[in-house]
Design an enzyme around this catalytic site. Structure first.
Site, PDB file in Angstrom:
ATOM      1  N   GLN A  15       1.318  -1.305  -0.371  1.00 36.27           N
ATOM      2  CA  GLN A  15       0.264   0.353   0.125  1.00 36.27           C
ATOM      3  C   GLN A  15       1.170   1.111   0.056  1.00 36.27           C
ATOM      4  O   GLN A  15       2.775   1.618  -0.238  1.00 36.27           O
ATOM      5  CB  GLN A  15      -1.276   0.296   1.017  1.00 36.27           C
ATOM      6  CG  GLN A  15      -0.382  -0.123   2.554  1.00 36.27           C
ATOM      7  CD  GLN A  15      -1.270   0.032   3.764  1.00 36.27           C
ATOM      8  OE1 GLN A  15      -1.841  -0.676   4.247  1.00 36.27           O
ATOM      9  NE2 GLN A  15      -0.786   1.340   4.379  1.00 36.27           N
ATOM     10  N   VAL A  65       9.850  -7.269   7.870  1.00 30.65           N
ATOM     11  CA  VAL A  65      11.198  -6.737   7.698  1.00 30.65           C
ATOM     12  C   VAL A  65      11.885  -6.547   8.923  1.00 30.65           C
ATOM     13  O   VAL A  65      12.957  -6.664   8.572  1.00 30.65           O
ATOM     14  CB  VAL A  65      11.152  -5.500   6.799  1.00 30.65           C
ATOM     15  CG1 VAL A  65      10.859  -5.353   6.183  1.00 30.65           C
ATOM     16  CG2 VAL A  65      10.521  -3.955   7.809  1.00 30.65           C
ATOM     17  N   TYR A 151      10.886   8.607  14.773  1.00 33.01           N
ATOM     18  CA  TYR A 151      10.690   8.839  12.889  1.00 33.01           C
ATOM     19  C   TYR A 151      11.669   9.768  12.695  1.00 33.01           C
ATOM     20  O   TYR A 151      12.581   9.039  11.568  1.00 33.01           O
ATOM     21  CB  TYR A 151       9.104   9.057  12.865  1.00 33.01           C
ATOM     22  CG  TYR A 151       9.501   9.220  11.344  1.00 33.01           C
ATOM     23  CD1 TYR A 151       8.803   7.610  11.203  1.00 33.01           C
ATOM     24  CD2 TYR A 151       9.136  10.327  10.462  1.00 33.01           C
ATOM     25  CE1 TYR A 151       8.458   7.632   9.557  1.00 33.01           C
ATOM     26  CE2 TYR A 151       9.214  10.421   9.636  1.00 33.01           C
ATOM     27  CZ  TYR A 151       8.270   8.817   9.016  1.00 33.01           C
ATOM     28  OH  TYR A 151       8.350   8.910   7.789  1.00 33.01           O
TER      29      TYR A 151
HETATM   30  N1  NAI Z   1       3.076   9.516   4.371  1.00 33.01           N
HETATM   31  C1  NAI Z   1       4.493  10.024   3.998  1.00 33.01           C
HETATM   32  O1  NAI Z   1       4.034  11.375   4.155  1.00 33.01           O
HETATM   33  C2  NAI Z   1       5.988  10.115   3.967  1.00 33.01           C
HETATM   34  C3  NAI Z   1       5.968   8.588   4.215  1.00 33.01           C
HETATM   35  N2  NAI Z   1       7.465   8.420   4.208  1.00 33.01           N
HETATM   36  C4  NAI Z   1       8.507   6.622   4.469  1.00 33.01           C
HETATM   37  O2  NAI Z   1       7.209   5.853   3.179  1.00 33.01           O
HETATM   38  C5  NAI Z   1       7.315   4.633   3.582  1.00 33.01           C
HETATM   39  C6  NAI Z   1       6.144   3.959   3.295  1.00 33.01           C
HETATM   40  O3  NAI Z   1       5.242   4.985   3.704  1.00 33.01           O
HETATM   41  P1  NAI Z   1       4.164   5.034   3.963  1.00 33.01           P
HETATM   42  O4  NAI Z   1       3.338   4.391   2.266  1.00 33.01           O
HETATM   43  O5  NAI Z   1       3.133   6.742   4.077  1.00 33.01           O
HETATM   44  O6  NAI Z   1       3.208   4.494   4.755  1.00 33.01           O
HETATM   45  P2  NAI Z   1       1.107   2.778   4.834  1.00 33.01           P
HETATM   46  O7  NAI Z   1       1.666   2.992   6.448  1.00 33.01           O
HETATM   47  O8  NAI Z   1       0.456   3.455   3.812  1.00 33.01           O
HETATM   48  O9  NAI Z   1       2.534   2.312   3.940  1.00 33.01           O
HETATM   49  C7  NAI Z   1       3.572   1.467   4.731  1.00 33.01           C
HETATM   50  C8  NAI Z   1       3.726  -0.640   4.437  1.00 33.01           C
HETATM   51  O10 NAI Z   1       4.741  -0.938   4.991  1.00 33.01           O
HETATM   52  C9  NAI Z   1       3.954  -2.112   5.768  1.00 33.01           C
HETATM   53  N3  NAI Z   1       5.147  -2.910   6.769  1.00 33.01           N
HETATM   54  C10 NAI Z   1       4.708  -2.005   7.845  1.00 33.01           C
HETATM   55  N4  NAI Z   1       5.974  -2.764   8.744  1.00 33.01           N
HETATM   56  C11 NAI Z   1       6.299  -4.071   8.302  1.00 33.01           C
HETATM   57  C12 NAI Z   1       6.956  -4.775   8.271  1.00 33.01           C
HETATM   58  N5  NAI Z   1       7.616  -5.044   9.527  1.00 33.01           N
HETATM   59  N6  NAI Z   1       7.164  -5.527   7.527  1.00 33.01           N
HETATM   60  C13 NAI Z   1       6.659  -5.438   5.965  1.00 33.01           C
HETATM   61  N7  NAI Z   1       6.024  -4.215   6.159  1.00 33.01           N
HETATM   62  C14 NAI Z   1       5.572  -3.475   7.089  1.00 33.01           C
HETATM   63  C15 NAI Z   1       2.585  -1.969   5.825  1.00 33.01           C
HETATM   64  O11 NAI Z   1       1.931  -2.692   6.555  1.00 33.01           O
HETATM   65  C16 NAI Z   1       2.569  -0.658   4.818  1.00 33.01           C
HETATM   66  O12 NAI Z   1       1.803  -1.665   3.147  1.00 33.01           O
HETATM   67  C17 NAI Z   1       8.111   4.836   5.378  1.00 33.01           C
HETATM   68  O13 NAI Z   1       9.280   4.444   4.929  1.00 33.01           O
HETATM   69  C18 NAI Z   1       7.696   6.502   5.084  1.00 33.01           C
HETATM   70  O14 NAI Z   1       8.309   6.369   6.489  1.00 33.01           O
HETATM   71  C19 NAI Z   1       8.405   9.539   3.942  1.00 33.01           C
HETATM   72  C20 NAI Z   1       8.024  10.996   3.914  1.00 33.01           C
HETATM   73  C21 NAI Z   1       6.827  11.055   3.721  1.00 33.01           C
HETATM   74  C1  LIG Z   2       4.349  11.225  14.507  1.00 34.75           C
HETATM   75  C2  LIG Z   2       5.475  11.854  13.447  1.00 34.75           C
HETATM   76  C3  LIG Z   2       5.683  10.522  12.073  1.00 34.75           C
HETATM   77  C4  LIG Z   2       4.987  11.221  10.962  1.00 34.75           C
HETATM   78  C5  LIG Z   2       4.746   9.717  10.552  1.00 34.75           C
HETATM   79  C6  LIG Z   2       4.321  10.264   9.438  1.00 34.75           C
HETATM   80  C7  LIG Z   2       4.312  10.956   8.089  1.00 34.75           C
HETATM   81  C8  LIG Z   2       5.501  11.140   7.519  1.00 34.75           C
HETATM   82  C9  LIG Z   2       5.843  12.246   7.528  1.00 34.75           C
HETATM   83  C10 LIG Z   2       7.363  12.412   6.391  1.00 34.75           C
HETATM   84  O1  LIG Z   2       7.843  11.907   6.322  1.00 34.75           O
HETATM   85  C11 LIG Z   2       7.930  13.971   5.839  1.00 34.75           C
HETATM   86  C12 LIG Z   2       8.177  14.921   6.509  1.00 34.75           C
HETATM   87  C13 LIG Z   2       8.231  15.494   6.980  1.00 34.75           C
HETATM   88  C14 LIG Z   2       8.768  16.982   5.791  1.00 34.75           C
HETATM   89  C15 LIG Z   2       7.372  17.754   5.082  1.00 34.75           C
HETATM   90  C16 LIG Z   2       6.856  18.759   4.326  1.00 34.75           C
HETATM   91  C17 LIG Z   2       8.891  19.170   4.474  1.00 34.75           C
HETATM   92  C18 LIG Z   2       9.027  19.643   3.243  1.00 34.75           C
HETATM   93  C19 LIG Z   2       9.512  21.443   3.394  1.00 34.75           C
HETATM   94  C20 LIG Z   2      10.516  21.252   2.062  1.00 34.75           C
HETATM   95  O2  LIG Z   2       9.939  21.109   1.216  1.00 34.75           O
HETATM   96  O3  LIG Z   2      10.921  22.246   2.104  1.00 34.75           O
END
Ligand code: NAI
Ligand SMILES: CCCCC/C=C\C=C\C(=O)C/C=C\C/C=C\CCCC(=O)O
Length: 254
Positions: A15, A65, A151
């Site tokens: 997802q 993971v 985080y």
């Molecule tokens: N959503 C956001 O604003 C941002 C997300 N990220 C990063 O992007 C990556 C993906 O995040 P999203 O797609 O937003 O999250 P999401 O929650 O939509 O998807 C995360 C996926 O990782 C899987 N997952 C979680 N724990 C796991 C484990 N132990 N083993 C295998 N799979 C596992 C979940 O089942 C899920 O399918 C993460 O590393 C997150 O930190 C980075 C910047 C911004």
């Molecule tokens: C409870 C805190 C955990 C947050 C996890 C959820 C979402 C993750 C988001 C991100 O990883 C992105 C984080 C921050 C930066 C976002 C925007 C800043 C952009 C600034 C710029 O473009 O200059």
């Protein structure tokens, strides 16, 4: 790297951002292993992709993971099924809400372990074809995130770890790059909005609007990092205000 015919693993591929990584990779002709805890979502995505592309190039494997055995099994599965591993996207991640120790394990320790295991099979020194590793960090690896210090710390860790492997390109034929998205509307982000409001105030949702990016744009960035053989030790930002660009750090004097 030309993606067609290559094999990729995407952790957290069922997802959100990982799902779009899988869609983009299959669209570019790759074999893709969707590695995720979520069986139903992963299997549904796999079925949809194979139907859409009239192929059998997507496979799902249930993988936690944080388990070394699951990660090893996922890599063996890729090689047994498709004969090689060329691309690893260490993308699975969680917030620290409720369990900050688990967040360190998933967001940081597992990225290290996945990278190390992939290096063993990809390395040209071990008879592999070389490859590309893309680690999903965050803009929170460059800026601090109030309300998400653990985080953010894990993402700083992912960035430092990945960049410290820049010599692998010359020695083992493996490029390691980092992708740093701003806010992406996924389940993870939606779940953390109350935390952000606590830290940034009630107008957070208004303020963050310009920083939102689509997961499809993040996937476009990932494809660029895979295809462009000049990209090693790259820190790609995917932000609402700049789109896709590269963050420049000060050069090391060493
Ligand atoms: N959503 C956001 O604003 C941002 C997300 N990220 C990063 O992007 C990556 C993906 O995040 P999203 O797609 O937003 O999250 P999401 O929650 O939509 O998807 C995360 C996926 O990782 C899987 N997952 C979680 N724990 C796991 C484990 N132990 N083993 C295998 N799979 C596992 C979940 O089942 C899920 O399918 C993460 O590393 C997150 O930190 C980075 C910047 C911004
Ligand atoms: C409870 C805190 C955990 C947050 C996890 C959820 C979402 C993750 C988001 C991100 O990883 C992105 C984080 C921050 C930066 C976002 C925007 C800043 C952009 C600034 C710029 O473009 O200059």
């Amino acid at each position: 790297m030309k993606i067609e015919g290559k094999t990729a693993i995407v952790t957290g591929g069922a997802q959100g951002i990982g799902e779009q990584f899988c869609r983009a990779l299959v669209d570019h002709g790759a074999n893709v292993i969707i590695a995720d805890l979520k069986k139903q979502r992963g299997e549904d995505l796999c079925r949809e992709l194979n139907k859409q592309y009239r192929s059998n190039r997507a496979k799902f494997i249930q993988c936690d993971v944080t388990s070394k055995a699951d990660l090893q099994n996922t890599i063996h599965f890729a090689i047994k099924t498709f004969g090689r591993l060329d691309i690893l996207c260490n993308n699975a991640g969680v917030t620290e809400i409720g369990n900050w120790e688990k967040a360190i394990e998933i967001n940081f320790t597992s990225v290290i372990r996945g990278t190390k295991l992939a290096i063993e099979v990809m390395s040209t020194r071990n008879g592999g074809h070389g490859g590309v590793i893309i680690n999903t960090a965050s803009m929170g690896a460059i800026f601090p995130i109030m309300g998400g210090p653990v985080y953010s710390g894990t993402k700083f860790g992912v960035l430092g770890f990945s960049r410290s492997l820049s010599n692998l390109n010359a020695s083992d034929g493996i490029r390691v790059n980092v992708i740093c998205p701003a806010f992406v509307r996924t389940e993870m982000f939606e779940a953390s909005i109350p935390n952000y409001i606590d830290s940034y105030g009630n107008d957070f949702q208004k303020k963050m609007k310009k920083h939102i990016v689509s997961p499809v744009l993040v996937a476009r960035g990932m494809i660029q990092l895979v295809e462009d053989d000049t990209k090693n030790d790259a820190v790609m930002r995917v932000t609402g205000v700049r789109g896709i660009d590269y963050y420049k750090f000060q050069e090391s004097k060493l």
